[in-house]
Write a protein that holds these residues in place. Sequence first.
Motif, PDB file in Angstrom:
ATOM      1  N   ILE A 157       0.880  -1.170   0.000  1.00  0.00           N
ATOM      2  CA  ILE A 157       0.000   0.000   0.000  1.00  0.00           C
ATOM      3  C   ILE A 157       0.919   1.222   0.000  1.00  0.00           C
ATOM      4  O   ILE A 157       1.884   1.261   0.753  1.00  0.00           O
ATOM      5  N   SER A 158       0.637   2.199  -0.840  1.00  0.00           N
ATOM      6  CA  SER A 158       1.539   3.349  -0.932  1.00  0.00           C
ATOM      7  C   SER A 158       1.582   4.138   0.376  1.00  0.00           C
ATOM      8  O   SER A 158       0.631   4.138   1.153  1.00  0.00           O
ATOM      9  N   VAL A 159       2.715   4.787   0.607  1.00  0.00           N
ATOM     10  CA  VAL A 159       2.894   5.601   1.808  1.00  0.00           C
ATOM     11  C   VAL A 159       1.834   6.696   1.868  1.00  0.00           C
ATOM     12  O   VAL A 159       1.271   6.965   2.922  1.00  0.00           O
ATOM     13  N   VAL A 160       1.559   7.301   0.723  1.00  0.00           N
ATOM     14  CA  VAL A 160       0.534   8.352   0.652  1.00  0.00           C
ATOM     15  C   VAL A 160      -0.811   7.808   1.135  1.00  0.00           C
ATOM     16  O   VAL A 160      -1.506   8.432   1.929  1.00  0.00           O
ATOM     17  N   GLN A 161      -1.139   6.618   0.658  1.00  0.00           N
ATOM     18  CA  GLN A 161      -2.414   6.007   1.039  1.00  0.00           C
ATOM     19  C   GLN A 161      -2.448   5.690   2.534  1.00  0.00           C
ATOM     20  O   GLN A 161      -3.455   5.927   3.201  1.00  0.00           O
ATOM     21  N   ILE A 162      -1.353   5.160   3.059  1.00  0.00           N
ATOM     22  CA  ILE A 162      -1.281   4.848   4.489  1.00  0.00           C
ATOM     23  C   ILE A 162      -1.460   6.119   5.306  1.00  0.00           C
ATOM     24  O   ILE A 162      -2.213   6.151   6.282  1.00  0.00           O
ATOM     25  N   CYS A 163      -0.790   7.166   4.876  1.00  0.00           N
ATOM     26  CA  CYS A 163      -0.890   8.463   5.538  1.00  0.00           C
ATOM     27  C   CYS A 163      -2.340   8.947   5.552  1.00  0.00           C
ATOM     28  O   CYS A 163      -2.860   9.381   6.582  1.00  0.00           O
ATOM     29  N   GLN A 164      -2.994   8.852   4.415  1.00  0.00           N
ATOM     30  CA  GLN A 164      -4.394   9.302   4.304  1.00  0.00           C
ATOM     31  C   GLN A 164      -5.330   8.424   5.131  1.00  0.00           C
ATOM     32  O   GLN A 164      -6.281   8.921   5.721  1.00  0.00           O
ATOM     33  N   LEU A 165      -5.053   7.128   5.165  1.00  0.00           N
ATOM     34  CA  LEU A 165      -5.875   6.221   5.972  1.00  0.00           C
ATOM     35  C   LEU A 165      -5.744   6.572   7.449  1.00  0.00           C
ATOM     36  O   LEU A 165      -6.735   6.603   8.172  1.00  0.00           O
ATOM     37  N   GLU A 166      -4.517   6.842   7.891  1.00  0.00           N
ATOM     38  CA  GLU A 166      -4.288   7.168   9.297  1.00  0.00           C
ATOM     39  C   GLU A 166      -4.947   8.491   9.665  1.00  0.00           C
ATOM     40  O   GLU A 166      -5.371   8.685  10.797  1.00  0.00           O
ATOM     41  N   GLN A 167      -5.041   9.384   8.723  1.00  0.00           N
ATOM     42  CA  GLN A 167      -5.678  10.674   8.973  1.00  0.00           C
ATOM     43  C   GLN A 167      -7.197  10.591   8.833  1.00  0.00           C
ATOM     44  O   GLN A 167      -7.899  11.572   9.060  1.00  0.00           O
ATOM     45  N   GLY A 168      -7.685   9.427   8.433  1.00  0.00           N
ATOM     46  CA  GLY A 168      -9.120   9.238   8.312  1.00  0.00           C
ATOM     47  C   GLY A 168      -9.716   9.912   7.088  1.00  0.00           C
ATOM     48  O   GLY A 168     -10.898  10.250   7.071  1.00  0.00           O
ATOM     49  N   LYS A 169      -8.894  10.085   6.061  1.00  0.00           N
ATOM     50  CA  LYS A 169      -9.376  10.755   4.854  1.00  0.00           C
ATOM     51  C   LYS A 169     -10.399   9.904   4.103  1.00  0.00           C
ATOM     52  O   LYS A 169     -11.297  10.410   3.482  1.00  0.00           O
ATOM     53  N   TYR A 170     -10.193   8.603   4.127  1.00  0.00           N
ATOM     54  CA  TYR A 170     -11.177   7.729   3.479  1.00  0.00           C
ATOM     55  C   TYR A 170     -11.148   6.340   4.084  1.00  0.00           C
ATOM     56  O   TYR A 170     -10.218   5.985   4.806  1.00  0.00           O
ATOM     57  N   LYS A 171     -12.168   5.588   3.783  1.00  0.00           N
ATOM     58  CA  LYS A 171     -12.284   4.223   4.304  1.00  0.00           C
ATOM     59  C   LYS A 171     -11.491   3.270   3.411  1.00  0.00           C
ATOM     60  O   LYS A 171     -11.465   3.434   2.198  1.00  0.00           O
ATOM     61  N   PRO A 172     -10.857   2.294   4.016  1.00  0.00           N
ATOM     62  CA  PRO A 172     -10.061   1.350   3.241  1.00  0.00           C
ATOM     63  C   PRO A 172     -10.946   0.400   2.441  1.00  0.00           C
ATOM     64  O   PRO A 172     -12.039   0.061   2.873  1.00  0.00           O
ATOM     65  N   SER A 173     -10.454  -0.025   1.299  1.00  0.00           N
ATOM     66  CA  SER A 173     -11.168  -1.042   0.518  1.00  0.00           C
ATOM     67  C   SER A 173     -10.972  -2.380   1.218  1.00  0.00           C
ATOM     68  O   SER A 173     -10.089  -2.527   2.065  1.00  0.00           O
ATOM     69  N   SER A 174     -11.781  -3.360   0.848  1.00  0.00           N
ATOM     70  CA  SER A 174     -11.652  -4.673   1.491  1.00  0.00           C
ATOM     71  C   SER A 174     -10.286  -5.292   1.174  1.00  0.00           C
ATOM     72  O   SER A 174      -9.701  -5.989   1.988  1.00  0.00           O
ATOM     73  N   LYS A 175      -9.770  -5.000  -0.005  1.00  0.00           N
ATOM     74  CA  LYS A 175      -8.458  -5.512  -0.400  1.00  0.00           C
ATOM     75  C   LYS A 175      -7.362  -4.932   0.506  1.00  0.00           C
ATOM     76  O   LYS A 175      -6.487  -5.650   0.992  1.00  0.00           O
ATOM     77  N   THR A 176      -7.468  -3.623   0.748  1.00  0.00           N
ATOM     78  CA  THR A 176      -6.524  -2.942   1.631  1.00  0.00           C
ATOM     79  C   THR A 176      -6.633  -3.477   3.056  1.00  0.00           C
ATOM     80  O   THR A 176      -5.630  -3.754   3.706  1.00  0.00           O
ATOM     81  N   LEU A 177      -7.871  -3.640   3.520  1.00  0.00           N
ATOM     82  CA  LEU A 177      -8.099  -4.180   4.863  1.00  0.00           C
ATOM     83  C   LEU A 177      -7.463  -5.551   5.025  1.00  0.00           C
ATOM     84  O   LEU A 177      -6.826  -5.830   6.030  1.00  0.00           O
TER      85      LEU A 177
END
Length: 71
Positions: A31-51
Amino acid sequence: GEKMTSFGQMLKKLRKEKRWTQTELSEKTGISVVQICQLEQGKYKPSSKTLTKLVNVFDVDFETLYNTTLK
């Protein structure tokens, strides 16, 4: 009352427990660092694949991570 944990907070907590940087988590999950950063900030909900990737790398059950996303 019990404070509800957001998915982002939970993700960060698990990552800190492992003493991983966002970069390390990115390398382990693909998972890209940008995406991890955004997930931690609660910018969006993770997809089931990401989960699924996160559940596998942290070795927690699906409920631990997923229940926090529903609140």
